[in-house]
Design a protein around this motif. Structure first.
Motif, mmCIF file in Angstrom:
data_model
loop_
_atom_site.group_PDB
_atom_site.id
_atom_site.type_symbol
_atom_site.label_atom_id
_atom_site.label_comp_id
_atom_site.label_asym_id
_atom_site.label_seq_id
_atom_site.Cartn_x
_atom_site.Cartn_y
_atom_site.Cartn_z
ATOM 1 N N LYS A 386 1.703 -8.118 6.819
ATOM 2 C CA LYS A 386 0.642 -7.384 6.129
ATOM 3 C C LYS A 386 1.196 -6.727 4.859
ATOM 4 O O LYS A 386 0.516 -6.657 3.827
ATOM 5 C CB LYS A 386 0.044 -6.323 7.063
ATOM 6 N N LEU A 387 2.435 -6.269 4.935
ATOM 7 C CA LEU A 387 3.084 -5.670 3.771
ATOM 8 C C LEU A 387 3.231 -6.697 2.644
ATOM 9 O O LEU A 387 3.010 -6.394 1.467
ATOM 10 C CB LEU A 387 4.460 -5.135 4.177
ATOM 11 N N ASN A 411 -8.430 3.377 4.333
ATOM 12 C CA ASN A 411 -8.738 3.240 5.759
ATOM 13 C C ASN A 411 -7.599 2.751 6.654
ATOM 14 O O ASN A 411 -7.734 2.777 7.878
ATOM 15 C CB ASN A 411 -9.926 2.273 5.921
ATOM 16 N N GLU A 412 -6.493 2.284 6.091
ATOM 17 C CA GLU A 412 -5.395 1.765 6.899
ATOM 18 C C GLU A 412 -4.790 2.872 7.783
ATOM 19 O O GLU A 412 -4.522 3.986 7.314
ATOM 20 C CB GLU A 412 -4.317 1.163 5.986
ATOM 21 N N LEU A 417 1.793 1.035 5.453
ATOM 22 C CA LEU A 417 0.943 0.094 4.728
ATOM 23 C C LEU A 417 0.034 0.826 3.742
ATOM 24 O O LEU A 417 -0.191 0.350 2.619
ATOM 25 C CB LEU A 417 0.102 -0.721 5.713
ATOM 26 N N ARG A 418 -0.467 1.967 4.162
ATOM 27 C CA ARG A 418 -1.334 2.753 3.276
ATOM 28 C C ARG A 418 -0.572 3.195 2.029
ATOM 29 O O ARG A 418 -1.088 3.117 0.910
ATOM 30 C CB ARG A 418 -1.856 3.969 4.049
ATOM 31 N N LEU A 419 0.660 3.643 2.221
ATOM 32 C CA LEU A 419 1.480 4.081 1.094
ATOM 33 C C LEU A 419 1.748 2.927 0.127
ATOM 34 O O LEU A 419 1.695 3.096 -1.094
ATOM 35 C CB LEU A 419 2.807 4.654 1.620
ATOM 36 N N GLU A 420 2.020 1.730 0.665
ATOM 37 C CA GLU A 420 2.265 0.568 -0.192
ATOM 38 C C GLU A 420 1.022 0.209 -0.988
ATOM 39 O O GLU A 420 1.108 -0.156 -2.168
ATOM 40 C CB GLU A 420 2.713 -0.623 0.656
ATOM 41 N N ARG A 423 0.640 2.665 -3.870
ATOM 42 C CA ARG A 423 1.585 2.326 -4.942
ATOM 43 C C ARG A 423 1.083 1.131 -5.754
ATOM 44 O O ARG A 423 1.261 1.062 -6.966
ATOM 45 C CB ARG A 423 2.949 2.004 -4.351
ATOM 46 N N SER A 424 0.481 0.183 -5.059
ATOM 47 C CA SER A 424 0.049 -1.050 -5.730
ATOM 48 C C SER A 424 -1.167 -0.841 -6.626
ATOM 49 O O SER A 424 -1.527 -1.724 -7.397
ATOM 50 C CB SER A 424 -0.253 -2.132 -4.686
ATOM 51 N N LEU A 425 -1.808 0.319 -6.510
ATOM 52 C CA LEU A 425 -2.967 0.623 -7.351
ATOM 53 C C LEU A 425 -2.554 1.181 -8.716
ATOM 54 O O LEU A 425 -3.409 1.527 -9.531
ATOM 55 C CB LEU A 425 -3.871 1.652 -6.646
#
Length: 442
Positions: A386-387, A411-412, A417-420, A423-425
């Protein structure tokens, strides 16, 4: 004995003092104590974040085809983090950047480092294929009068000497054609291979027929000759619709009868290099019916290699390497790899296929692909996979990808995963994304 007792007394006296100090840090200075405990962990996280950030920046430069800047960025990254878990990928893209600039010597050095330091990497096979691809342009010969342009398919002659039979050629062939330097090329095989190379240039049809005899399971040819002949064909074969069907039939026929897995792998790679939809679809069907993980791995590499998807020919007028490839074939390869990602149960194979999708550039930026991997994310249970999906979505400059990242960030349940996703935004300019990030801060 007295010394020992004295030592124990000193230790016992020290323990209360240590306990008092520890209590002081916990009660009076809890932040300092926590910092001492997690400092090394934070450093590791920070280093990985820095690596990922710089890696993405370098990949962005490749997408923009700014090869020199990308090479410098990857060089800095590798020098700073030589042992990162993704250093092998950085080495591959550094070599790719050099290749695009026609810095073939530098590319070869980097590819050697990749295969030597990371022999089990999923990028190692691609590195070997890229080295075989750039081989014709490598300077391989000294002052003995033999041409310095390494072009075995042309059988260039200097005086009475053919490049295909020159000793320097044979040495270079052993070093460059083979990803496995342990394969010995005996003198008799050297002569046969030199003749095969020359025949490929003079009469390709006959050379293909002879290749069929060489790679037969009951052939008397050595394993080394079989493997080198297949690699030589991949490097020298010129696009010829009239011969392609003949070549494909010979390869498929021998693959179906093949018991030697190493020869089978070479045949699979050669089928992948033919670069037409019939060959690609055959490999896809073979994958679906195959049980061997090693054979499946070879098929994924054949479908997803940056190098295997092209024909390489040598232009005798300008002595420059040229490529021929159709978008429809590339799309067929892409779709078949995506199907592997969707349906494969083996985590290693699925991860390998997913990594190959990154080589297809703009094909990942369409709405259908984003929708597919978004659904894949929702049904996935493996956190590491998922990462990988989040990181791919983060690299796709597309509204639907940003919306999925926002949904994950909101919502994660997994903090990792939420933190990643957050960051990706970082590159998004969507008002909804910006508002969400501002809310998180406040």
């Amino acid at each position: 004995m007295k010394r020992q007792k004295h030592l124990y007394k000193k230790i016992y006296k020290t323990i209360p003092a240590l306990l008092i100090m520890f209590t002081f840090y916990i009660v009076v200075m809890p932040d300092t104590a926590l910092a001492l405990i997690v400092d090394s962990s934070k450093t590791k996280i920070t280093n990985q974040d820095d690596f990922d950030k710089k890696f993405r920046e370098a990949r962005d430069l490749i997408d923009k085809e700014e090869w020199a800047k990308a090479a410098e960025k990857f060089k800095e990254l590798i020098a700073k983090y030589p042992n990162n878990k993704s250093t092998d990928a950085a080495l591959y893209w550094l070599a790719f950047s050099y290749k695009k600039q026609k810095n073939f010597k530098e590319a070869a050095v980097v590819l050697d480092r990749l295969t030597n330091e990371f022999p089990d990497s999923s990028w190692a096979d691609d590195a070997r294929v890229m080295k075989m691809e750039i081989m014709p342009s490598l300077v391989g010969f000294g002052t003995n009068g033999v041409s310095k342009v390494f072009a075995p398919s042309l059988s260039i002659k200097t005086g009475a000497t053919s490049i295909a039979s020159a000793p320097e050629y044979q040495t270079a062939l052993g070093n460059l054609l083979s990803g496995d330097s342990k394969i010995p090329l005996e003198r008799e095989d050297e002569i046969k291979l030199a003749a095969f190379q020359s025949l490929l240039s003079a009469d390709t049809k006959r050379a293909i027929e002879i290749l069929g005899d060489i790679i037969k399971p009951d052939s008397k040819a050595s394993e080394s000759l079989k493997r080198y002949a297949l690699r030589a064909l991949r490097n020298s074969y010129r696009t010829n619709p009239q011969l392609t069907q003949q070549l494909r039939e010979i390869l498929i026929s021998n693959l179906q009868k093949q018991q030697n897995s190493k020869i089978g792998t070479e045949i699979i790679y050669t089928l992948g290099s033919i670069n037409d939809e019939q060959s690609i679809n055959y490999l896809a069907k073979l994958y679906a019916s195959e049980n061997s993980a090693e054979t499946k791995k070879a098929i994924i590499n054949a479908l997803g290699s940056d190098s295997l998807g092209y024909f390489y020919t040598f232009n005798t007028d300008s002595t420059t390497l040229t490529t021929s490839n159709s978008n429809s074939v590339r799309k067929t390869e892409f779709d078949n790899l995506l199907e592997v990602v969707r349906t494969e149960k083996n985590t290693e194979l699925r991860g390998l296929a997913f990594s190959k999708l990154l080589r297809f550039g703009n094909l990942t930026a369409n709405a259908q692909f984003v929708s597919t991997i978004s659904q894949l994310y929702d049904s996935e249970t493996d956190e590491d996979f998922k990462l990988s999906i989040i990181r791919m979505l983060g690299d796709i400059k597309q509204d639907q990808a940003s919306k999925k990242m926002l949904d994950i960030a909101k919502n994660e349940k997994s903090d990792k995963l939420r933190l990643e996703a957050i960051r990706s935004l970082r590159t998004s300019r969507d008002p909804e994304v910006l508002k969400f990030l501002e809310q998180l801060i406040n």
